[in-house]
Design a protein around this motif. Structure first.
Motif, PDB file in Angstrom:
ATOM      1  N   VAL A   9      39.396   1.979  41.325  1.00 21.67           N
ATOM      2  CA  VAL A   9      39.596   0.553  41.566  1.00 21.67           C
ATOM      3  C   VAL A   9      40.973   0.198  42.141  1.00 21.67           C
ATOM      4  CG1 VAL A   9      37.916  -0.179  39.824  1.00 21.67           C
ATOM      5  CG2 VAL A   9      40.294   0.205  39.164  1.00 21.67           C
ATOM      6  N   SER A  10      41.729   1.204  42.558  1.00 18.19           N
ATOM      7  CA  SER A  10      43.058   0.894  43.081  1.00 18.19           C
ATOM      8  C   SER A  10      43.434   1.869  44.193  1.00 18.19           C
ATOM      9  CB  SER A  10      44.098   0.970  41.967  1.00 18.19           C
ATOM     10  OG  SER A  10      44.268   2.325  41.563  1.00 18.19           O
ATOM     11  N   LEU A  11      44.515   1.559  44.858  1.00 17.34           N
ATOM     12  CA  LEU A  11      45.021   2.441  45.908  1.00 17.34           C
ATOM     13  C   LEU A  11      45.472   3.775  45.322  1.00 17.34           C
ATOM     14  CD1 LEU A  11      47.037  -0.164  47.994  1.00 17.34           C
ATOM     15  CD2 LEU A  11      44.745   0.725  48.433  1.00 17.34           C
ATOM     16  N   ARG A  12      45.995   3.721  44.121  1.00 14.82           N
ATOM     17  CA  ARG A  12      46.424   4.943  43.432  1.00 14.82           C
ATOM     18  C   ARG A  12      45.233   5.876  43.195  1.00 14.82           C
ATOM     19  NH1 ARG A  12      49.470   4.928  37.655  1.00 14.82           N
ATOM     20  NH2 ARG A  12      50.553   6.897  37.895  1.00 14.82           N
ATOM     21  N   VAL A  17      41.829  10.767  44.685  1.00 19.30           N
ATOM     22  CA  VAL A  17      40.591  11.308  45.255  1.00 19.30           C
ATOM     23  C   VAL A  17      40.902  12.118  46.517  1.00 19.30           C
ATOM     24  CG1 VAL A  17      38.397  10.697  46.349  1.00 19.30           C
ATOM     25  CG2 VAL A  17      39.101   9.543  44.248  1.00 19.30           C
ATOM     26  N   LYS A  18      41.775  11.576  47.375  1.00 19.17           N
ATOM     27  CA  LYS A  18      42.180  12.312  48.591  1.00 19.17           C
ATOM     28  C   LYS A  18      42.753  13.679  48.217  1.00 19.17           C
ATOM     29  CE  LYS A  18      43.315   8.447  51.635  1.00 19.17           C
ATOM     30  NZ  LYS A  18      44.382   7.746  52.367  1.00 19.17           N
ATOM     31  N   TYR A  19      43.618  13.673  47.212  1.00 19.67           N
ATOM     32  CA  TYR A  19      44.253  14.909  46.751  1.00 19.67           C
ATOM     33  C   TYR A  19      43.203  15.925  46.283  1.00 19.67           C
ATOM     34  CZ  TYR A  19      46.921  18.067  43.770  1.00 19.67           C
ATOM     35  OH  TYR A  19      47.450  19.199  43.185  1.00 19.67           O
ATOM     36  N   GLU A  20      42.235  15.469  45.493  1.00 20.03           N
ATOM     37  CA  GLU A  20      41.199  16.369  44.967  1.00 20.03           C
ATOM     38  C   GLU A  20      40.314  16.906  46.085  1.00 20.03           C
ATOM     39  OE1 GLU A  20      41.224  17.681  42.092  1.00 20.03           O
ATOM     40  OE2 GLU A  20      42.692  16.347  41.174  1.00 20.03           O
ATOM     41  N   LEU A  21      40.005  16.071  47.066  1.00 23.98           N
ATOM     42  CA  LEU A  21      39.185  16.514  48.195  1.00 23.98           C
ATOM     43  C   LEU A  21      39.917  17.582  49.006  1.00 23.98           C
ATOM     44  CD1 LEU A  21      37.718  13.110  49.451  1.00 23.98           C
ATOM     45  CD2 LEU A  21      36.495  14.917  48.233  1.00 23.98           C
ATOM     46  N   GLU A  22      41.206  17.326  49.254  1.00 28.11           N
ATOM     47  CA  GLU A  22      42.010  18.283  50.017  1.00 28.11           C
ATOM     48  C   GLU A  22      42.132  19.618  49.280  1.00 28.11           C
ATOM     49  OE1 GLU A  22      45.621  16.106  50.777  1.00 28.11           O
ATOM     50  OE2 GLU A  22      44.617  14.797  52.239  1.00 28.11           O
ATOM     51  N   LYS A  23      42.282  19.544  47.954  1.00 27.47           N
ATOM     52  CA  LYS A  23      42.373  20.758  47.134  1.00 27.47           C
ATOM     53  C   LYS A  23      41.124  21.627  47.289  1.00 27.47           C
ATOM     54  CE  LYS A  23      42.947  20.378  42.647  1.00 27.47           C
ATOM     55  NZ  LYS A  23      43.358  20.015  41.291  1.00 27.47           N
ATOM     56  N   LEU A  24      39.966  20.981  47.434  1.00 29.29           N
ATOM     57  CA  LEU A  24      38.709  21.711  47.545  1.00 29.29           C
ATOM     58  C   LEU A  24      38.329  22.010  48.999  1.00 29.29           C
ATOM     59  CD1 LEU A  24      36.653  19.793  44.831  1.00 29.29           C
ATOM     60  CD2 LEU A  24      37.643  22.076  44.651  1.00 29.29           C
ATOM     61  N   ILE A  31      37.324   6.593  52.738  1.00 26.49           N
ATOM     62  CA  ILE A  31      37.506   6.442  51.298  1.00 26.49           C
ATOM     63  C   ILE A  31      37.693   4.960  51.037  1.00 26.49           C
ATOM     64  CG2 ILE A  31      38.996   6.895  49.318  1.00 26.49           C
ATOM     65  CD1 ILE A  31      39.639   9.591  50.406  1.00 26.49           C
ATOM     66  N   GLU A  32      36.787   4.392  50.273  1.00 25.20           N
ATOM     67  CA  GLU A  32      36.857   2.985  49.887  1.00 25.20           C
ATOM     68  C   GLU A  32      36.843   2.929  48.370  1.00 25.20           C
ATOM     69  OE1 GLU A  32      33.678   0.840  51.785  1.00 25.20           O
ATOM     70  OE2 GLU A  32      33.910   2.031  53.608  1.00 25.20           O
ATOM     71  N   LEU A  33      37.076   1.752  47.826  1.00 19.59           N
ATOM     72  CA  LEU A  33      37.019   1.613  46.376  1.00 19.59           C
ATOM     73  C   LEU A  33      35.616   1.970  45.905  1.00 19.59           C
ATOM     74  CD1 LEU A  33      39.011  -1.677  45.756  1.00 19.59           C
ATOM     75  CD2 LEU A  33      39.820   0.668  45.596  1.00 19.59           C
ATOM     76  N   GLY A  34      35.522   3.004  45.087  1.00 16.00           N
ATOM     77  CA  GLY A  34      34.243   3.390  44.507  1.00 16.00           C
ATOM     78  C   GLY A  34      33.377   4.297  45.360  1.00 16.00           C
ATOM     79  N   ILE A  70      25.801  -0.599  39.893  1.00 13.59           N
ATOM     80  CA  ILE A  70      26.710  -1.381  39.038  1.00 13.59           C
ATOM     81  C   ILE A  70      28.141  -1.218  39.537  1.00 13.59           C
ATOM     82  CG2 ILE A  70      27.685  -1.607  36.701  1.00 13.59           C
ATOM     83  CD1 ILE A  70      24.747  -2.611  37.039  1.00 13.59           C
ATOM     84  N   ASP A  71      28.510   0.008  39.855  1.00 13.25           N
ATOM     85  CA  ASP A  71      29.864   0.267  40.340  1.00 13.25           C
ATOM     86  C   ASP A  71      30.118  -0.428  41.676  1.00 13.25           C
ATOM     87  OD1 ASP A  71      31.943   1.716  38.967  1.00 13.25           O
ATOM     88  OD2 ASP A  71      32.164   2.846  40.845  1.00 13.25           O
ATOM     89  N   LYS A  72      29.110  -0.458  42.528  1.00 13.94           N
ATOM     90  CA  LYS A  72      29.242  -1.166  43.811  1.00 13.94           C
ATOM     91  C   LYS A  72      29.474  -2.661  43.573  1.00 13.94           C
ATOM     92  CE  LYS A  72      26.427   1.686  46.923  1.00 13.94           C
ATOM     93  NZ  LYS A  72      25.194   1.678  47.746  1.00 13.94           N
ATOM     94  N   ILE A  73      28.727  -3.241  42.642  1.00 13.82           N
ATOM     95  CA  ILE A  73      28.887  -4.667  42.316  1.00 13.82           C
ATOM     96  C   ILE A  73      30.311  -4.919  41.830  1.00 13.82           C
ATOM     97  CG2 ILE A  73      28.182  -6.531  40.740  1.00 13.82           C
ATOM     98  CD1 ILE A  73      25.352  -5.160  40.705  1.00 13.82           C
ATOM     99  N   LYS A  74      30.767  -4.090  40.896  1.00 10.37           N
ATOM    100  CA  LYS A  74      32.116  -4.252  40.348  1.00 10.37           C
ATOM    101  C   LYS A  74      33.172  -4.126  41.442  1.00 10.37           C
ATOM    102  CE  LYS A  74      32.801  -1.867  36.537  1.00 10.37           C
ATOM    103  NZ  LYS A  74      32.670  -0.827  35.487  1.00 10.37           N
ATOM    104  N   ASN A  75      33.007  -3.174  42.332  1.00  9.96           N
ATOM    105  CA  ASN A  75      33.985  -2.979  43.395  1.00  9.96           C
ATOM    106  C   ASN A  75      34.017  -4.142  44.381  1.00  9.96           C
ATOM    107  OD1 ASN A  75      35.063  -0.568  42.454  1.00  9.96           O
ATOM    108  ND2 ASN A  75      33.464   0.641  43.423  1.00  9.96           N
ATOM    109  N   VAL A  76      32.861  -4.724  44.693  1.00 10.29           N
ATOM    110  CA  VAL A  76      32.831  -5.894  45.572  1.00 10.29           C
ATOM    111  C   VAL A  76      33.597  -7.045  44.913  1.00 10.29           C
ATOM    112  CG1 VAL A  76      31.319  -7.699  46.531  1.00 10.29           C
ATOM    113  CG2 VAL A  76      30.713  -5.294  46.811  1.00 10.29           C
ATOM    114  N   ILE A  77      33.376  -7.246  43.629  1.00 12.22           N
ATOM    115  CA  ILE A  77      34.050  -8.322  42.895  1.00 12.22           C
ATOM    116  C   ILE A  77      35.555  -8.077  42.847  1.00 12.22           C
ATOM    117  CG2 ILE A  77      34.307  -9.407  40.618  1.00 12.22           C
ATOM    118  CD1 ILE A  77      31.223  -8.864  40.286  1.00 12.22           C
ATOM    119  N   ILE A  78      35.955  -6.871  42.495  1.00 10.67           N
ATOM    120  CA  ILE A  78      37.381  -6.537  42.403  1.00 10.67           C
ATOM    121  C   ILE A  78      38.056  -6.710  43.755  1.00 10.67           C
ATOM    122  CG2 ILE A  78      38.982  -4.600  42.059  1.00 10.67           C
ATOM    123  CD1 ILE A  78      37.001  -3.691  39.781  1.00 10.67           C
TER     124      ILE A  78
END
Length: 186
Positions: A9-12, A17-24, A31-34, A70-78
């Motif tokens: 839910v944040s830029l952090r 997530v970017k870091y974990e993807l690069e590691k693998l 990359i968007e919220l959620g 549900i996560d998509k709904i929450k991310n749109v609201i946030i």
């Protein structure tokens, strides 16, 4: 391939997530919220490894379709409340329905069933959190905050604020200033 991530839910979180993807050694197109979109199709083993690595950062790779929705709904609201400076020109329900391409009643029923609160209640909680943040920044007055958060009036914002927090916005502002003053004098 699209993957959905809970608690992103944040830029952090995006950076984690970017870091974990690069590691693998995985390459992403967005990359968007959620949600992340990966160029490759990944094996179940690699997906499980990504899931485990994300869990260490407090993030959860979602597999269940209801959880993803549900996560998509929450991310749109946030995103609407916390990351957009635009005042919505239509109802939040219309925006959510339009962005997710589902009937609002369907979304509302699933959200209430899974989360135990209505979408409207979730929106109110986030609007009040944003109001708290704006009050403490002390850059906008209550009229401007009410407008920015799409309230019909300052009275409506104040009533909802008091109902959710138990305090009036002005009392909350005083407490925030006292706390800031006390912290500066340590």
């Amino acid at each position: 391939m699209k993957l959905y991530i809970k608690y992103m839910v944040s830029l952090r979180c995006k950076l984690m997530v970017k870091y974990e993807l690069e590691k693998l050694g995985l390459h992403y197109t967005s990359i968007e919220l959620g949600m992340i979109e990966i160029k490759e199709n990944i094996t179940n083993g690699l997906k499980q490894e990504l899931k485990s690595n994300l869990a260490l950062s407090g993030l959860e790779l979602l597999d269940n379709k209801k959880s993803i929705l549900i996560d998509k709904i929450k991310n749109v609201i946030i995103e609407m409340i916390h990351y957009s400076d635009e005042v919505p020109k239509t109802n939040y329900s219309d925006i959510i329905s339009e962005k997710l391409n589902y009937d609002y009643t369907y979304l509302s029923n699933i959200f209430s069933e899974v989360k135990g609160i209505t979408i409207q209640h979730f929106i109110i909680k986030h609007k009040i959190e944003k109001a708290k943040e704006l009050i403490l920044y002390d850059e906008l007055n209550l009229t401007e905050i009410a407008y920015r958060l799409n309230y019909s009036s300052v009275a409506h914002l104040s009533n909802q604020f008091k109902k959710v927090t138990g305090q009036s916005p002005s009392f909350y502002k005083k407490i925030g200033k006292k706390r800031k003053y006390n912290l500066e004098n340590l």
